[in-house]
Design an enzyme around this catalytic site. Structure first.
Site, PDB file in Angstrom:
ATOM      1  N   SER A 138     -18.987  30.662 -32.263  1.00 52.20           N
ATOM      2  CA  SER A 138     -19.440  31.927 -31.699  1.00 52.20           C
ATOM      3  C   SER A 138     -20.926  32.181 -31.929  1.00 52.20           C
ATOM      4  O   SER A 138     -21.769  31.424 -31.477  1.00 52.20           O
ATOM      5  CB  SER A 138     -18.585  33.076 -32.239  1.00 52.20           C
ATOM      6  OG  SER A 138     -18.865  34.282 -31.571  1.00 52.20           O
ATOM      7  N   HIS A 139     -21.249  33.224 -32.672  1.00 50.60           N
ATOM      8  CA  HIS A 139     -22.632  33.652 -32.871  1.00 50.60           C
ATOM      9  C   HIS A 139     -23.283  32.974 -34.065  1.00 50.60           C
ATOM     10  O   HIS A 139     -24.439  33.278 -34.379  1.00 50.60           O
ATOM     11  CB  HIS A 139     -22.664  35.167 -33.083  1.00 50.60           C
ATOM     12  CG  HIS A 139     -21.778  35.602 -34.222  1.00 50.60           C
ATOM     13  ND1 HIS A 139     -20.415  35.596 -34.120  1.00 50.60           N
ATOM     14  CD2 HIS A 139     -22.063  36.013 -35.478  1.00 50.60           C
ATOM     15  CE1 HIS A 139     -19.891  35.999 -35.260  1.00 50.60           C
ATOM     16  NE2 HIS A 139     -20.860  36.256 -36.106  1.00 50.60           N
ATOM     17  N   ASP A 173     -24.106  35.919 -26.736  1.00 51.15           N
ATOM     18  CA  ASP A 173     -24.173  35.084 -27.941  1.00 51.15           C
ATOM     19  C   ASP A 173     -23.805  33.629 -27.665  1.00 51.15           C
ATOM     20  O   ASP A 173     -23.737  33.194 -26.521  1.00 51.15           O
ATOM     21  CB  ASP A 173     -23.270  35.674 -29.016  1.00 51.15           C
ATOM     22  CG  ASP A 173     -21.791  35.515 -28.698  1.00 51.15           C
ATOM     23  OD1 ASP A 173     -21.448  35.528 -27.501  1.00 51.15           O
ATOM     24  OD2 ASP A 173     -20.974  35.385 -29.627  1.00 51.15           O
ATOM     25  N   ASP A 209     -21.086  31.725 -27.730  1.00 46.28           N
ATOM     26  CA  ASP A 209     -19.976  31.344 -26.864  1.00 46.28           C
ATOM     27  C   ASP A 209     -19.731  32.334 -25.733  1.00 46.28           C
ATOM     28  O   ASP A 209     -18.747  32.223 -25.009  1.00 46.28           O
ATOM     29  CB  ASP A 209     -18.696  31.156 -27.681  1.00 46.28           C
ATOM     30  CG  ASP A 209     -18.164  32.451 -28.280  1.00 46.28           C
ATOM     31  OD1 ASP A 209     -18.966  33.362 -28.545  1.00 46.28           O
ATOM     32  OD2 ASP A 209     -16.942  32.550 -28.501  1.00 46.28           O
ATOM     33  N   ASP A 233     -19.106  35.689 -25.690  1.00 51.21           N
ATOM     34  CA  ASP A 233     -18.168  36.806 -25.740  1.00 51.21           C
ATOM     35  C   ASP A 233     -18.785  38.108 -26.255  1.00 51.21           C
ATOM     36  O   ASP A 233     -18.154  39.157 -26.168  1.00 51.21           O
ATOM     37  CB  ASP A 233     -16.907  36.443 -26.530  1.00 51.21           C
ATOM     38  CG  ASP A 233     -17.164  36.111 -27.992  1.00 51.21           C
ATOM     39  OD1 ASP A 233     -18.340  36.120 -28.411  1.00 51.21           O
ATOM     40  OD2 ASP A 233     -16.186  35.830 -28.715  1.00 51.21           O
ATOM     41  N   ARG A 234     -19.991  38.060 -26.779  1.00 54.03           N
ATOM     42  CA  ARG A 234     -20.646  39.281 -27.251  1.00 54.03           C
ATOM     43  C   ARG A 234     -21.748  39.706 -26.279  1.00 54.03           C
ATOM     44  O   ARG A 234     -22.203  38.917 -25.456  1.00 54.03           O
ATOM     45  CB  ARG A 234     -21.239  39.073 -28.640  1.00 54.03           C
ATOM     46  CG  ARG A 234     -20.203  38.763 -29.700  1.00 54.03           C
ATOM     47  CD  ARG A 234     -20.808  38.728 -31.088  1.00 54.03           C
ATOM     48  NE  ARG A 234     -19.790  38.466 -32.096  1.00 54.03           N
ATOM     49  CZ  ARG A 234     -19.892  38.788 -33.363  1.00 54.03           C
ATOM     50  NH1 ARG A 234     -20.980  39.382 -33.821  1.00 54.03           N
ATOM     51  NH2 ARG A 234     -18.927  38.511 -34.218  1.00 54.03           N
ATOM     52  N   LYS A 271     -13.058  39.180 -25.628  1.00 54.51           N
ATOM     53  CA  LYS A 271     -14.212  39.997 -25.301  1.00 54.51           C
ATOM     54  C   LYS A 271     -15.119  39.184 -24.384  1.00 54.51           C
ATOM     55  O   LYS A 271     -15.070  37.959 -24.377  1.00 54.51           O
ATOM     56  CB  LYS A 271     -14.936  40.458 -26.561  1.00 54.51           C
ATOM     57  CG  LYS A 271     -15.304  39.392 -27.569  1.00 54.51           C
ATOM     58  CD  LYS A 271     -15.915  40.045 -28.802  1.00 54.51           C
ATOM     59  CE  LYS A 271     -16.213  39.036 -29.904  1.00 54.51           C
ATOM     60  NZ  LYS A 271     -15.012  38.690 -30.680  1.00 54.51           N
TER      61      LYS A 271
END
Length: 542
Positions: free
Chosen positions: A112-113, A276, A278, A280-281, A375
């Site tokens: 992710s982030h 971010d 991946d 999703d943010r 998300k």
């Protein structure tokens, strides 16, 4: 030919909030990723001949890991794999593909982030057939299997050419290398008024989207620039790079400072947005106005009916517990329920599947809806563009009107990253032990009304999740939340959330940190953060 390889367990292969995350060097150990994937497959039933979706965020070791997963899926008996070209699939796009193609599930290679690169982080997680993150009973089963594993199975085959669209075979399994953007872009076109957004850009509206050299770049370029007519160059840092170009791919005011500085200038664009690692943010900034994730969720919920996919209104709102109560006030006015869940998108899945919630959000820059079960950063940006296209007001004007209608929840998050784990655990344990004695205590002029350790009772399956964050409520309506985050790979991240409601419009233009200064001091002093962790200030303030 299937090869059976003897192995021994690794300690600590327990999936956290969003899968298993460790340093790249940990995943590169012989048998490490194979053990986890075999543990995953051993924990699943009735997938023979079914479809598995595979993709990742393009970070370092992504391609190598995908080749391993493909060959192990073939050995396990899957009939078909859908994999994004170049190994790329954003997390929301993976959810979209799982749902559209009725796949059995999906494996997403991402941290992710978290930072990327050879010395950065890597991750792997499993999503179930509804497109959402595996629930705890699945991740618990995977972990238990990894503790006893003695062998794994892998197909002996050549690597798949991930850069060539089309069909390949690994053993009897079909591998379909797909365009990672196509299905997702089609879905976005069904949800939002693309013609209205094209008209907005044609009118001279400007924006910058910071993809942070991460996975969302190809999606943003295809949709914002190629389809919607945003100016070329609207997407900055748009090429996914294994080390994210040296950036920390977390869309907040610290790591997306270049974007924030641009939007705070007098000649900045009308809208700034970022996503971010991946995808999703999201972060939303108008010229001269940063929009907190909590306010963004509330404003999206209040205006969702302006987008075609939500024209009939929303069934409900769900927010993570640390997210501010701004969305609760919108839900009350709309006459729908607002559900408060633990942090982690998987907790929204049952509510979405049951039709109880339409729009969901969490405090860590995550927003989404029932269109997928993750998300979705770019979805939030497109929703804002749809709102702006219909209302024809600036971001700052929309935010100001929202506060005038609902009041303002002054809200901030202070992160203390890579704190000594033992010190962080002791801090939380001490707070937990004091919960019964805190009510009635007066601290710097504020009286504690109640304090608890948040537990969640799922209204659909009846499951109970405990110890999700310590909450301290004051008689003036202010609130503190203390949590240890499960998304880091080194030490512990202590997250501190602070909130105060202000109904008076005259007091809506205070600086957030100034408005919460007294509460900040209480929040630091109450558990003695500096004394216990050695940290005199947080690492990141958002």
């Amino acid at each position: 030919m299937i090869r059976v390889v003897a192995t021994t367990p690794f300690e600590g292969q327990k999936p956290g909030t969003s899968g298993l995350r460790k340093k790249v060097t940990v995943f590169q150990q012989p048998h490490y990723i194979e053990n986890f994937v075999q543990g995953l497959f051993d924990s699943l039933d009735a997938f023979e001949g079914e479809t598995l979706v595979i993709g990742g965020d393009g970070r370092y070791y992504n391609r190598e890991a995908i080749q391993i997963v493909i060959k192990m899926a073939a050995a396990a008996g899957f009939g078909r794999v859908l994999v994004g070209k170049g190994g790329i699939l954003s997390t929301p796009a993976a959810s979209c593909v799982i749902r559209k193609h009725e796949a059995f599930g999906g494996i997403i290679l991402s941290a992710s982030h978290n930072p990327g690169g050879e010395h950065g982080d890597f991750g792997i997680k499993y999503n179930i057939g509804n497109g959402g993150p595996a629930p705890e009973h699945v991740t618990d089963a995977i972990f238990e299997r990894t503790k006893t594993i003695r062998e794994y199975r892998i197909m002996e085959a050549d690597d798949v050419d991930l850069d060539a669209l089309g069909i390949a075979r690994v053993g009897d399994m079909v591998v379909d290398v797909i365009d990672p953007v196509e299905d997702y872009a089609e879905l976005m076109g069904e949800l939002f008024d693309f013609d209205a957004i094209r008209d907005l850009f044609a009118s001279g509206f400007t924006m910058r989207f910071d993809a942070m050299s991460a996975v969302t770049g190809p999606y943003a370029r295809a949709i914002l620039e190629d389809s919607l007519g945003a100016r070329p160059g609207t997407v900055m840092h748009g090429e996914p790079l294994p080390d994210f170009g040296g950036h920390h791919p977390d869309p907040n005011l610290v790591h997306a400072k270049e974007l924030n500085d641009l939007l705070m200038s007098d000649d900045g664009p009308d809208l700034g947005a970022a996503s971010d690692g991946d995808g999703d943010r999201n972060m939303i900034i108008g010229r001269g106005r940063f929009v907190t994730p909590s306010d963004s969720l509330a404003i999206i919920a209040a205006n969702a009916h302006l987008a075609p996919g939500y024209k009939d209104g929303i069934a409900g709102i769900a927010r993570s517990m640390p997210t501010s109560g701004a969305a609760d006030r919108v839900a009350e006015k709309l006459g729908v329920k607002c559900y408060e869940t633990p942090t982690g998108w998987k907790f929204f899945g049952n509510l979405l599947d049951a039709g109880l919630a339409t729009v969901c959000g969490e405090e860590s820059f995550g927003t989404g809806s029932n269109h997928v079960r993750e998300k979705d950063g770019l979805w939030a940006v497109l929703m804002w563009l749809n709102i702006l296209a219909v209302r024809r007001q600036s971001v700052a004007e929309i935010v100001a009107e929202h506060w005038e209608t609902y009041g303002r929840n002054y809200y901030t998050r202070h992160d203390y990253e890579e704190v000594d784990s033992a010190a962080a655990d002791a801090l939380m344990a001490d707070l937990r032990a004091r919960l019964d004695t805190l009510p009635g205590t007066v601290i710097n002029g504020l009286t504690v009304e109640r304090a608890d350790d948040f537990s969640y009772h799922d209204p659909i399956d009846g499951s109970v999740t405990t110890k999700q964050g310590i909450r301290v409520f004051f008689t003036d309506g202010s609130r503190l939340v203390y949590r240890l985050s499960g998304t880091g790979t080194a030490g512990a991240t202590l997250r501190l959330y602070l909130e105060r409601y202000e109904a008076d419009p005259i007091r809506h233009d205070l600086d957030t940190q100034d408005a919460l200064a007294g509460l900040v001091q209480i929040a630091r002093d109450l558990p003695d953060i500096e004394g216990r962790t050695g940290r005199s200030a947080p690492t990141v303030i958002t």
